[in-house]
Design a protein around this motif. Structure first.
Motif, mmCIF file in Angstrom:
data_model
loop_
_atom_site.group_PDB
_atom_site.id
_atom_site.type_symbol
_atom_site.label_atom_id
_atom_site.label_comp_id
_atom_site.label_asym_id
_atom_site.label_seq_id
_atom_site.Cartn_x
_atom_site.Cartn_y
_atom_site.Cartn_z
ATOM 1 N N ALA A 46 0.859 -1.187 0.000
ATOM 2 C CA ALA A 46 0.000 0.000 0.000
ATOM 3 C C ALA A 46 0.897 1.240 0.000
ATOM 4 O O ALA A 46 2.075 1.153 0.353
ATOM 5 N N HIS A 48 -2.349 1.626 -2.681
ATOM 6 C CA HIS A 48 -2.631 1.030 -3.980
ATOM 7 C C HIS A 48 -3.724 1.846 -4.654
ATOM 8 O O HIS A 48 -4.904 1.664 -4.398
ATOM 9 N N ASN A 51 -2.550 1.097 -11.328
ATOM 10 C CA ASN A 51 -1.989 -0.148 -11.845
ATOM 11 C C ASN A 51 -0.466 -0.153 -11.770
ATOM 12 O O ASN A 51 0.167 -1.215 -11.716
ATOM 13 N N ASP A 53 1.287 0.577 -9.309
ATOM 14 C CA ASP A 53 1.733 0.075 -8.005
ATOM 15 C C ASP A 53 2.176 -1.379 -8.106
ATOM 16 O O ASP A 53 3.212 -1.766 -7.551
ATOM 17 N N GLY A 54 1.385 -2.177 -8.804
ATOM 18 C CA GLY A 54 1.722 -3.589 -8.957
ATOM 19 C C GLY A 54 2.996 -3.787 -9.753
ATOM 20 O O GLY A 54 3.808 -4.668 -9.441
ATOM 21 N N TYR A 70 0.706 -13.111 -6.406
ATOM 22 C CA TYR A 70 -0.454 -12.275 -6.130
ATOM 23 C C TYR A 70 -1.702 -12.970 -6.646
ATOM 24 O O TYR A 70 -1.637 -13.845 -7.509
ATOM 25 N N PRO A 120 -2.845 -6.114 -1.724
ATOM 26 C CA PRO A 120 -3.152 -4.726 -1.396
ATOM 27 C C PRO A 120 -4.320 -4.696 -0.418
ATOM 28 O O PRO A 120 -5.402 -5.199 -0.726
ATOM 29 N N ARG A 125 -7.698 -0.516 -6.616
ATOM 30 C CA ARG A 125 -6.951 0.732 -6.774
ATOM 31 C C ARG A 125 -7.859 1.953 -6.649
ATOM 32 O O ARG A 125 -7.383 3.088 -6.660
#
Length: 197
Positions: A46, A48, A51, A53-54, A70, A120, A125
């Motif tokens: 976090a 998040h 996209n 972020d991933g 994940y 997350p 998101r």
């Protein structure tokens, strides 16, 4: 439950580590903190809100020399490009049925000696009124610790400041967990909310 991963142990992982580090450097990002000693762990990633972020989180895992897993929709792992999604670390979840995701992930942890699951806590998101508790119950059910990954766009860092063995009392542990993220800057700050149980 088994030994902690040894960063960069295999040739493919060494290559992935070099690519991930180069990708982070080009983007101006860096990783901070030592990889935890636990072979089995739930990683809360976090804030998040995007996209991206991933993508940065997977690259950070590569920089540390570990393979992150994940959860994703089962449909993502099907079709001609499904193998690429699986290769990226996706564990398919069938959302067409009323499946117990916590029980399913507990079984995944029990089936292997090493599993690093990134979740997350917002669950999406998009802006939410409160965090979802699935990450916590997965960790409790699997008997594994929770390591905090902080995605800070203000400092452009992915850091691992602490690890917590959950007590089993979500209401008691949640303020501790959320406190780790209090000063983090999200890509879209207006979407990052930490309230409620």
């Amino acid at each position: 439950k088994g030994r902690a991963p040894r960063p960069g142990a295999s040739l493919p992982m060494q290559l992935w580590r070099l690519i991930a580090r180069a990708f982070l450097a080009i983007g101006g990002w860096r990783v901070e903190g030592d990889w935890p000693a636990d072979a089995q762990v739930v990683i809360t990633a976090a804030p998040h809100t995007s996209n991206w972020d991933g993508i940065w989180m997977l690259a950070a895992g590569g920089a540390w020399g570990v393979r992150l897993r994940y959860m994703g929709k089962k449909s993502l792992t099907e079709g001609p490009f499904g193998w690429m999604v699986k290769l990226s670390g996706c564990i398919p979840i069938d959302r067409s049925q009323s499946n117990d995701v916590v029980a399913a992930m507990k079984a995944n942890f029990a089936a292997v000696d090493d599993l690093i699951l990134v979740v997350p806590p917002e669950g999406t998101r998009h802006a939410v009124s409160k965090w979802k508790s699935g990450f916590y119950h997965i960790a409790v059910g699997a008997g594994v610790p929770i390591t905090f990954a902080v995605m800070d766009y203000g400092r452009k860092t992915v850091s691992l400041p602490a690890t917590l063995w959950p007590s089993g009392d979500y209401a008691r542990d949640l303020p501790i967990i959320q406190g780790i993220y209090a000063d983090a800057t999200a890509k879209f700050p207006e979407k990052f909310v930490m309230t409620g149980q």
